[in-house]
Enzyme design. Sequence first.
Site, short mmCIF file in Angstrom:
data_model
loop_
_atom_site.label_atom_id
_atom_site.label_comp_id
_atom_site.label_asym_id
_atom_site.label_seq_id
_atom_site.Cartn_x
_atom_site.Cartn_y
_atom_site.Cartn_z
N GLY A 26 0.81 -1.20 0.00
CA GLY A 26 0.00 0.00 0.00
C GLY A 26 0.85 1.26 0.00
N SER A 27 0.38 2.26 0.72
CA SER A 27 1.02 3.59 0.66
C SER A 27 2.40 3.65 1.27
CB SER A 27 0.11 4.62 1.34
OG SER A 27 -1.10 4.76 0.63
N THR A 28 2.82 2.60 1.98
CA THR A 28 4.19 2.59 2.49
C THR A 28 5.20 2.56 1.35
OG1 THR A 28 4.19 0.17 2.72
CG2 THR A 28 3.56 1.45 4.66
#
Length: 577
Positions: free
Chosen positions: A295-297
């Site tokens: 995801g956004s990591t």
Amino acid sequence: MSPAAQSLFSLQLPAWRSRLLLIGLLAWLVALAGRALYLQGLHNDFLQRKGESRYSRVIEISATRGMIVDRNKEPLAISTPVESVAASPADIEITPEQTLRLANLLEMNVGEVSKKLGDPKREFVYLKRQLPPELAAKVIELGIPGVFLQREHRRYYPAGEVMAHIIGFTGVDDKGQEALELAFDDTLAGKPGSRRVIKDRLGQIIEDVESIQQPQNGRMLTLAIDTKIQHLTFRELKKAVAEHRANAGGIIVLDAVTGEVLAMANLPSYNSNNRGNFDPKRTRNRAVTDLFEPGSTLKPFTVAAALEAGAVTPESVIQTAPGQMTIGNRTIHDAHPQGALTVAQVIQKSSNIGAAKIALALPSETLWGVLHRVGFGTPPSSGFPGEGSGRLRAYSTWRPIEQATMSYGHGISVSLLQLARAYSIFATDGELKPVTLIKRDARAEGTRVISPATAQAVRRMLEMAVQPGGTAPRAQVMGYRIAGKTGTARKIEGKGYASNKYVSAFVGFAPVSSPRLIVAVIIDEPTAGQYYGGAVAAPVFSRVMAEALRVLAVPPDAPVNNVVLPPAIVPEIREEV
């Protein structure tokens, strides 16, 4: 007496017949003497073997398995002596009543005991292994000739479930079965020895004759793990998994300077000391073997690639309005439409549209190159058995929509260990450190992935993400500057994504002024209402990081009143992909 009778008694046998008989007897005596001389003087091995088989035995001397200790020499795996019941079927003298009593003591079937004792050609057989001392004593009290005790070693794990996924366990033969017990079995096991002894009819050793081979004990294995940090890490993960009614969870604490793993915890766990009813599925070290979409990591790596290529600067403006973007027949969204954002704000607000536009401005090979160089798509080479390599498809196969979704962590899979290691480039001014579970005596040299300027620029963006206005203010730690990134990704289900199953993640490091620790957290399928990384995983990071920094006596780099949470009336900034 009549003349005929006198003639019969006076009959003389031929002299040659008596000589022949005498010669035959002498030849027989010589043959017997020769045979005796041959057997007793020239070829006495046969008789010696027959004699020794009545009382002489060669027994194995087990080697003591090496200890496993943490970086401060705290024991994590110890071998303790135990007794096993063994028998020599060739020497067995047992009555049916004794067979029944022996079977009852050992909790075995009478037929099974009889079968093991019934082959007189076997000199050694185990009946039951690793018994409590009091039970082993009761077996010997039966006084059955040929039944005796055999000294062995059993593994004991002082930390139990807290260290289970790191240490693993051994089998009944003291061979490594899981985790580091398996990976370093050759180092830990040693080599058994042997000795010749004399036993009486009861199987008891009455004399040591000779040592044939001395055992070589296993070597001690010193881990990078810090027991104090491991315990607090496991405690906080357990609390979070219970609070959010999650399916599972994982956390890693990595030394940013050395690349050593100081703590690694997983849930659900198991007790390696009591495996009577244990589920083999629980032995999986999810932080190393399991893969998930980050995801956004992943957004900081997209921005780092663009900064390295000169495509953007931290102040470059990206228009993210109206909060959605269609590429081909697919539309991507922002959880909260923002409008015009700088590149730094794309990270702070975790804009999917912003990350996608930045990625699409780059050649696919450029983005792939950074992702590949930080270790995605290849095993992290930690030495842990079964470590996952993740999935990073060749850039030549990317379509525009795939390049866009890759920028915010969809279409790529990683392990938690890979993700924690990759973040080290932002903590070490661009160097990727080799990761290890074994304590290092010297600092390992890293591989440069991005320039120091790029690493420092992204570090400043990650610090903005944990402050008010970012997605993770709950990650802040009193007295320390923190940098990190949230991730909230839908789980793959079938051929698409589940509508209500998420992986909540947070990865960050501290202190920002001189990074020492990297902490990566995932909570799998939280079901208690909250599922955003900033609400579920970031608080776990905060508590673990705060205590770990104090355990290591890392000097603060911020005032004690540095934690600033947004007012309750301010809407939480969330991200979702």
